[in-house]
Design an enzyme around this catalytic site. Structure first.
Site: not given
Ligand SMILES: NC(=O)c1ccc[n+]([C@@H]2O[C@H](COP(=O)([O-])OP(=O)(O)OC[C@H]3O[C@@H](n4cnc5c(N)ncnc54)[C@H](OP(=O)(O)O)[C@@H]3O)[C@@H](O)[C@H]2O)c1
Length: 323
Positions: A239, A267, A286
């Site tokens: 992450r 993000e 992602h």
């Protein structure tokens, strides 16, 4: 009948393994009325799921289709049990990690650039890149046009379901693996995260595959980048917030390390963010877990948890137990 809400965007055919005694309720983020359900399978896109949440009533159990569930506790509160889909992303994310490591060691981003420019001779730029990344003053002859993974030392930060799958896939490359998790243990040897700084200089490849938690927040910052070898390869499959983005930008711009990141902080990465133009960096937006096999696999995990819930058995993948 146990009322189970599932994302309406999911093909209902994929729910065929769900146990009997379940009433399936499609949930959309555009509902204009409240819906009573006991179990909620949120949309894999958190923004959509969060828009649907205010319309849901009576939810006692959340079965996430993802491994990372960081947005859910704050949304649903402490009185709801939350399970993740541990195992559903092992293969896809481990394959992404292998692909990212090999792509950078084989300089694929450079060669794609060369392909687009249509100039064969530019391949010798790889030798300069190798020299810069390895702080190598002498010219190597014949010139280095790529590097090998075989025999390298790979440090894995996080040694859970996906970490173990990455290790399994790395095995044919005869790498030396150093494993780090929250707590130390043996057979195989796993180091405690408190030893991370000491271990960093040993690694040529560093793979991050751990959850975003308050403890892992910016685990990799300026001090850790300084401890990495010149030219070390950082792979973030975890992450974004596990890495201090400013420190990553500084380390890349200084030409000290290279990186591949599937996740960023912030993000989505906004247009014009300095990370977009950093050297020796591969960004994927992602996508590490998103293969056609992901949804069927995640829903099999959910079906198994549902069966246990109905039978009053302990759930397998609880990340938050209701209080
Ligand atoms: N890029 C993507 O698309 C994608 C897809 C799937 C998952 N992910 C990310 O990958 C993460 C890992 O997934 P998983 O299924 O492997 O999870 P998992 O089985 O729960 O394993 C997590 C591992 O991380 C370790 N860990 C937790 N907190 C840590 C800390 N502060 N410092 C060091 N190690 C720590 C755990 O240590 P212990 O073993 O000591 O408990 C464990 O080894 C997910 O949480 C998600 O964020 C990303």
């Amino acid at each position: 009948m146990l009322r189970v809400g599932y994302p309406e965007t999911i093909d209902a055919e994929l729910l065929r393994y769900f146990p009997e005694g379940v009433e399936l309720i499609p949930i959309s983020d555009k509902m204009d009325r409240d819906v009573e359900i006991e179990v909620w399978i949120p949309d894999p896109y958190p923004a959509r799921a969060m828009r649907a949440w205010p319309r849901l009533r009576g939810v006692k159990l959340v079965l996430s289709m993802l491994a990372g569930t960081e947005w859910i506790p704050a949304t649903v509160g402490p009185h709801v049990t939350i399970c993740n889909a541990r195992g559903a992303h092992n293969i896809s994310t481990a394959e992404w990690t292998l692909a990212a490591i090999l792509a950078l060691l084989k300089y694929f981003p450079l060669y794609l650039d060369i392909q687009r420019s249509g100039v064969w001779k530019r391949r010798f730029e790889a030798a300069t890149l190798y020299g810069e990344l390895n702080a190598e003053k002498r010219e190597v002859y014949p010139p280095v046009l790529g590097e090998e993974l075989t025999g390298k030392t790979v440090l894995m930060v996080g040694y859970g379901a996906i970490g173990k799958e990455i290790e399994r896939m790395l095995a044919p490359f005869a790498v030396e693996t150093i494993r780090v998790a929250r707590t130390a243990r043996s057979e195989p040897e796993v180091h405690a995260v408190s030893e991370l700084d000491e271990l960093l200089p040993r690694a040529e490849v560093i793979v991050l595959i751990l959850p975003a938690t308050p403890e892992s927040h910016r685990l990799i910052g300026a001090r850790q980048f300084e401890r990495m070898r010149h030219g070390a390869l950082l792979i973030n499959a975890a992450r974004g917030p596990v890495v201090d983005t400013d420190a990553l930008v500084a380390a890349l711009q200084a030409g000290r390390i290279r990186a591949a990141v599937d996740v960023t902080d912030p993000e989505p990465l906004p247009e014009g963010h300095p990370l977009w133009n950093c050297p020796n960096l591969l960004i994927t937006p992602h996508v590490g877990g998103a293969t056609p096999q992901f949804a069927p696999r995640a829903l099999r995990v959910a079906a198994d948890e549902l069966r246990r819930y109905i039978n009053g058995e302990p759930l397998r993948n609880v990340v938050q137990a209701a209080i």
